[in-house]
Scaffold this motif. Structure first.
Motif, PDB file in Angstrom:
ATOM      1  N   ASN A 148       0.860  -1.188   0.000  1.00  4.53           N
ATOM      2  CA  ASN A 148       0.000   0.000   0.000  1.00  4.53           C
ATOM      3  C   ASN A 148       0.891   1.231   0.000  1.00  4.53           C
ATOM      4  OD1 ASN A 148      -1.989   1.890   0.197  1.00  4.53           O
ATOM      5  ND2 ASN A 148      -3.007   0.999   1.985  1.00  4.53           N
ATOM      6  N   ASN A 149       0.901   1.936  -1.122  1.00  3.11           N
ATOM      7  CA  ASN A 149       1.792   3.077  -1.324  1.00  3.11           C
ATOM      8  C   ASN A 149       3.234   2.647  -1.099  1.00  3.11           C
ATOM      9  OD1 ASN A 149      -0.336   4.864  -1.973  1.00  3.11           O
ATOM     10  ND2 ASN A 149      -0.789   5.155   0.210  1.00  3.11           N
ATOM     11  N   ASP A 150       3.903   3.215  -0.097  1.00  3.85           N
ATOM     12  CA  ASP A 150       5.318   2.892   0.125  1.00  3.85           C
ATOM     13  C   ASP A 150       5.498   1.845   1.226  1.00  3.85           C
ATOM     14  OD1 ASP A 150       8.146   3.229  -0.234  1.00  3.85           O
ATOM     15  OD2 ASP A 150       8.188   4.445   1.587  1.00  3.85           O
ATOM     16  N   ASN A 171      -0.557  -9.772   6.749  1.00  2.65           N
ATOM     17  CA  ASN A 171      -1.851 -10.276   7.225  1.00  2.65           C
ATOM     18  C   ASN A 171      -2.816  -9.173   7.645  1.00  2.65           C
ATOM     19  OD1 ASN A 171      -1.862 -12.982   6.757  1.00  2.65           O
ATOM     20  ND2 ASN A 171      -1.113 -13.574   8.768  1.00  2.65           N
ATOM     21  N   SER A 172      -2.938  -8.163   6.802  1.00  4.13           N
ATOM     22  CA  SER A 172      -3.889  -7.055   7.009  1.00  4.13           C
ATOM     23  C   SER A 172      -3.622  -6.265   8.292  1.00  4.13           C
ATOM     24  CB  SER A 172      -5.328  -7.580   7.012  1.00  4.13           C
ATOM     25  OG  SER A 172      -5.625  -8.200   5.786  1.00  4.13           O
ATOM     26  N   SER A 173      -2.422  -6.365   8.831  1.00  6.95           N
ATOM     27  CA  SER A 173      -2.059  -5.566   9.998  1.00  6.95           C
ATOM     28  C   SER A 173      -2.110  -4.088   9.638  1.00  6.95           C
ATOM     29  CB  SER A 173      -0.652  -5.931  10.486  1.00  6.95           C
ATOM     30  OG  SER A 173      -0.221  -5.018  11.468  1.00  6.95           O
ATOM     31  N   LYS A 174      -2.545  -3.249  10.588  1.00  8.15           N
ATOM     32  CA  LYS A 174      -2.615  -1.805  10.324  1.00  8.15           C
ATOM     33  C   LYS A 174      -1.249  -1.135  10.449  1.00  8.15           C
ATOM     34  CE  LYS A 174      -7.457  -1.348  11.716  1.00  8.15           C
ATOM     35  NZ  LYS A 174      -8.430  -0.687  12.625  1.00  8.15           N
ATOM     36  N   LYS A 175      -0.293  -1.882  11.025  1.00 15.01           N
ATOM     37  CA  LYS A 175       1.047  -1.339  11.207  1.00 15.01           C
ATOM     38  C   LYS A 175       2.005  -1.979  10.206  1.00 15.01           C
ATOM     39  CE  LYS A 175       4.657  -0.627  14.682  1.00 15.01           C
ATOM     40  NZ  LYS A 175       5.083  -0.903  16.071  1.00 15.01           N
ATOM     41  N   PRO A 176       2.585  -1.187   9.313  1.00 17.87           N
ATOM     42  CA  PRO A 176       3.505  -1.773   8.323  1.00 17.87           C
ATOM     43  C   PRO A 176       4.790  -2.257   8.994  1.00 17.87           C
ATOM     44  CG  PRO A 176       3.578   0.611   8.213  1.00 17.87           C
ATOM     45  CD  PRO A 176       2.473   0.269   9.169  1.00 17.87           C
ATOM     46  N   PHE A 177       5.383  -3.309   8.414  1.00 16.22           N
ATOM     47  CA  PHE A 177       6.644  -3.781   8.982  1.00 16.22           C
ATOM     48  C   PHE A 177       7.840  -3.331   8.152  1.00 16.22           C
ATOM     49  CE2 PHE A 177       8.122  -7.148   6.186  1.00 16.22           C
ATOM     50  CZ  PHE A 177       6.980  -7.564   5.541  1.00 16.22           C
ATOM     51  N   SER A 178       7.577  -2.736   6.996  1.00 21.09           N
ATOM     52  CA  SER A 178       8.685  -2.246   6.178  1.00 21.09           C
ATOM     53  C   SER A 178       8.189  -1.200   5.192  1.00 21.09           C
ATOM     54  CB  SER A 178       9.331  -3.402   5.406  1.00 21.09           C
ATOM     55  OG  SER A 178      10.402  -2.943   4.602  1.00 21.09           O
ATOM     56  N   LYS A 179       9.116  -0.309   4.820  1.00 22.51           N
ATOM     57  CA  LYS A 179       8.854   0.638   3.747  1.00 22.51           C
ATOM     58  C   LYS A 179       9.578   0.168   2.485  1.00 22.51           C
ATOM     59  CE  LYS A 179       8.202   4.883   6.441  1.00 22.51           C
ATOM     60  NZ  LYS A 179       8.717   6.267   6.651  1.00 22.51           N
ATOM     61  N   ILE A 180       8.915   0.285   1.351  1.00 21.40           N
ATOM     62  CA  ILE A 180       9.521  -0.122   0.092  1.00 21.40           C
ATOM     63  C   ILE A 180      10.791   0.703  -0.177  1.00 21.40           C
ATOM     64  CG2 ILE A 180       9.181  -0.230  -2.412  1.00 21.40           C
ATOM     65  CD1 ILE A 180       6.200  -0.761  -1.822  1.00 21.40           C
ATOM     66  N   SER A 181      10.757   1.976   0.200  1.00 21.17           N
ATOM     67  CA  SER A 181      11.912   2.856  -0.036  1.00 21.17           C
ATOM     68  C   SER A 181      13.136   2.446   0.778  1.00 21.17           C
ATOM     69  CB  SER A 181      11.544   4.311   0.275  1.00 21.17           C
ATOM     70  OG  SER A 181      11.026   4.425   1.600  1.00 21.17           O
ATOM     71  N   ASP A 182      12.924   1.629   1.834  1.00 17.41           N
ATOM     72  CA  ASP A 182      14.050   1.168   2.660  1.00 17.41           C
ATOM     73  C   ASP A 182      14.713  -0.095   2.109  1.00 17.41           C
ATOM     74  OD1 ASP A 182      13.718   3.234   4.441  1.00 17.41           O
ATOM     75  OD2 ASP A 182      12.432   2.102   5.811  1.00 17.41           O
ATOM     76  N   ILE A 183      14.094  -0.708   1.102  1.00 14.20           N
ATOM     77  CA  ILE A 183      14.641  -1.948   0.541  1.00 14.20           C
ATOM     78  C   ILE A 183      15.861  -1.618  -0.320  1.00 14.20           C
ATOM     79  CG2 ILE A 183      14.160  -3.938  -0.930  1.00 14.20           C
ATOM     80  CD1 ILE A 183      11.185  -3.585  -0.179  1.00 14.20           C
ATOM     81  N   THR A 184      16.925  -2.351  -0.128  1.00 17.03           N
ATOM     82  CA  THR A 184      18.188  -2.061  -0.816  1.00 17.03           C
ATOM     83  C   THR A 184      18.076  -2.235  -2.326  1.00 17.03           C
ATOM     84  OG1 THR A 184      19.367  -2.860   1.133  1.00 17.03           O
ATOM     85  CG2 THR A 184      20.660  -2.573  -0.864  1.00 17.03           C
TER      86      THR A 184
END
Length: 231
Positions: free
Chosen positions: A192-194, A199-212
């Protein structure tokens, strides 16, 4: 040399086509022919995660191996990358150990599989590839599906839900199907965005921009490996 035609079994290199004259001659003589991954699988009871597809196999295998080893699970990459599957199985026999094999599998390696049954089959995607060897796209897809020819209802399969060819291939297959996607929200990992959610958690565990390693293709590789590791 004609001596090879007096063999009880051939273990064929994936570089040799089933259409080559020497293989056709062996078939006429009813010599059993198997692939190296088929042969090696006879001698291990360890779990095998087999990764196939047109693109992303090696990157996905590397990511998955890092995920397992970060959790002190003994995972080893075999097949197209690293040492051969049979050599790794031999090492396991010499020095018994608990191991998970992450096996990168090409369509060529699947030409002579008969009883091969991985614990998980992971399909990255299907694109037009190796048509010179497989003659047609339908034959290429059929060869890829040989990976799951011995699968049962409980067998675990992971595949790209955004890939139309894979979705069509598995729609009527009664396996334990698990999909990944960068578009759908009906998967274990959602984009969802970045942000990446689990499992539909409201808290993201990672940002796409942080992926190497950036790019949609690497995002697919990451979430396919994560889906597999989650299973």
């Amino acid at each position: 040399s004609q001596e090879i035609f007096h063999s009880d079994l051939w273990i064929l290199s994936p570089g040799i086509s089933k259409d080559s004259n020497i293989v056709k001659k062996a078939m006429k003589k009813n010599i059993p022919i198997v692939s190296e991954i088929e042969f090696a699988s006879w001698y291990t009871n360890s779990k095998i995660i087999a990764i196939t597809g047109s693109n992303g196999k090696t990157t996905t295998a590397h990511i998955l191996c890092e995920m397992f080893n970060a959790k002190d699970t003994n995972a080893t990459m075999v097949g197209n990358m690293g040492i051969s599957f049979s050599e790794s199985v031999l090492n396991e026999i010499i020095k018994p150990q608990k191991v998970i094999y992450i096996l990168e599998v090409s369509s060529f390696q699947l030409e002579f599989t008969k009883h091969f049954l991985p614990y998980i089959a992971l399909y990255t995607n299907i694109a037009e590839d190796h048509i010179d060897r497989h003659h047609s796209m339908s034959e290429y897809i059929a060869m890829k599906l040989r990976l799951v020819q011995n699968f049962e209802k409980k067998s675990l399969i992971v595949y790209n839900q955004d890939d139309k060819i894979l979705t069509k291939a598995f729609i009527n297959k009664n396996f334990n199907k698990n999909t990944f996607s960068i578009r759908s929200k009906n998967t274990v990992f959602q984009i969802n965005n970045d942000k990446i959610f689990y499992n539909s958690s409201k808290k993201p565990f990672s940002k796409i921009s942080d992926i190497t390693i950036q790019g949609d293709h690497n995002l697919y590789n990451l979430i396919s490996a994560a889906t597999c590791a989650n299973l």
